[in-house]
Design a protein around this motif. Sequence first.
Motif, short mmCIF file in Angstrom:
data_model
loop_
_atom_site.label_atom_id
_atom_site.label_comp_id
_atom_site.label_asym_id
_atom_site.label_seq_id
_atom_site.Cartn_x
_atom_site.Cartn_y
_atom_site.Cartn_z
N ARG A 8 44.59 46.34 30.33
CA ARG A 8 43.55 44.92 31.24
C ARG A 8 42.19 45.76 31.76
N LEU B 298 39.26 44.59 41.62
CA LEU B 298 40.05 43.26 40.78
C LEU B 298 40.25 42.45 41.58
N GLY C 145 39.25 41.44 27.43
CA GLY C 145 39.52 42.28 28.87
C GLY C 145 41.18 41.74 29.17
N GLN C 146 42.16 41.20 28.26
CA GLN C 146 43.33 41.08 28.56
C GLN C 146 44.42 41.71 26.93
N GLU D 160 39.99 39.16 43.76
CA GLU D 160 38.76 37.91 43.70
C GLU D 160 38.26 37.10 44.57
N GLU E 4 32.88 49.43 34.91
CA GLU E 4 33.64 48.06 34.39
C GLU E 4 35.04 49.33 34.56
N TRP F 179 38.94 45.21 33.45
CA TRP F 179 37.39 44.32 34.47
C TRP F 179 36.45 44.55 34.57
N ARG F 180 35.52 43.03 34.37
CA ARG F 180 34.22 43.37 34.45
C ARG F 180 33.41 42.33 35.45
N ASP F 181 32.61 42.23 35.82
CA ASP F 181 31.90 40.98 36.72
C ASP F 181 30.04 41.35 36.61
#
Length: 261
Positions: A6, A124, A260-261, A126, A17, A8-10
């Motif tokens: 997986r 990660l 991303g998945q 949220e 990343e 993760w990015r924001d």
Amino acid sequence: MSTHSRFWRDPALPFIEARSVDDGRKVRYAPHSHQSFSIGAITAGRSTYVSGDSHQEVSAGTVVMMNPGVVHTCNPIAGEPWSYLMLYVDLHWLQALGFQPLQVLSSRLPSLYRELCDLHALLLDEHCSAASKHSALEVFFSALIQRFGTGKARRPMNNQRLLAAAGYIREHCTEPLRLEDISEAAGLSTSYLIRAFKQHFGLTPHGYLLDQRVQYARAQLRRGRLIAEVALEAGFADQAHLQRAFKRHLAATPGHYRSGQ
């Protein structure tokens, strides 16, 4: 959709990343590099870690570090299960904190391992704000630079013509480059270029070109662009060509990376 890997990015933290891999047996890498600084934690099992001239066996509790531009791989041992997490950090952001290429390739410090795992979990989360994550990142990487950033790169490359060849490839990576074009730009014979480039960078000029095209495609896919469009723009023959190169270099398909998945 992948269940073992997986990303993760924001958008609020565009300079970093994260990736987590639950079953490293399903994720194999060809020799590759990153424009970013990479740091990872082996969370279970063991694997081989090759970075430049260094070959190590790393296991759970080890933190591995990859300077920008250094060719490396990290792959399973004889099918043994292993897992890991990674952070890829923009070089310009790190340089603002005083980053210089690190002298160490790995660490078994329990405190560093715990801090990296905690930071990954925080990213990660949220429920944690972007501001809090940004602050935690600054604290972690400032401390990392203080701890390990005490010297120059392990293998400084003094051959300016080889550096010029690499720079020419980076600048023109999306164009249809010939070996003769690169040789002429660097002022080297093609035979010397092939031999010396591989010795210095760990990749042939063609391998380095593919690596740069994958990095270009990676940046475009992060923006959500269409895979077929990115493939042609990056200099690949078609989407299938990008698919093969991307999977060898990043151990993920373009679609998996994009989602991303």
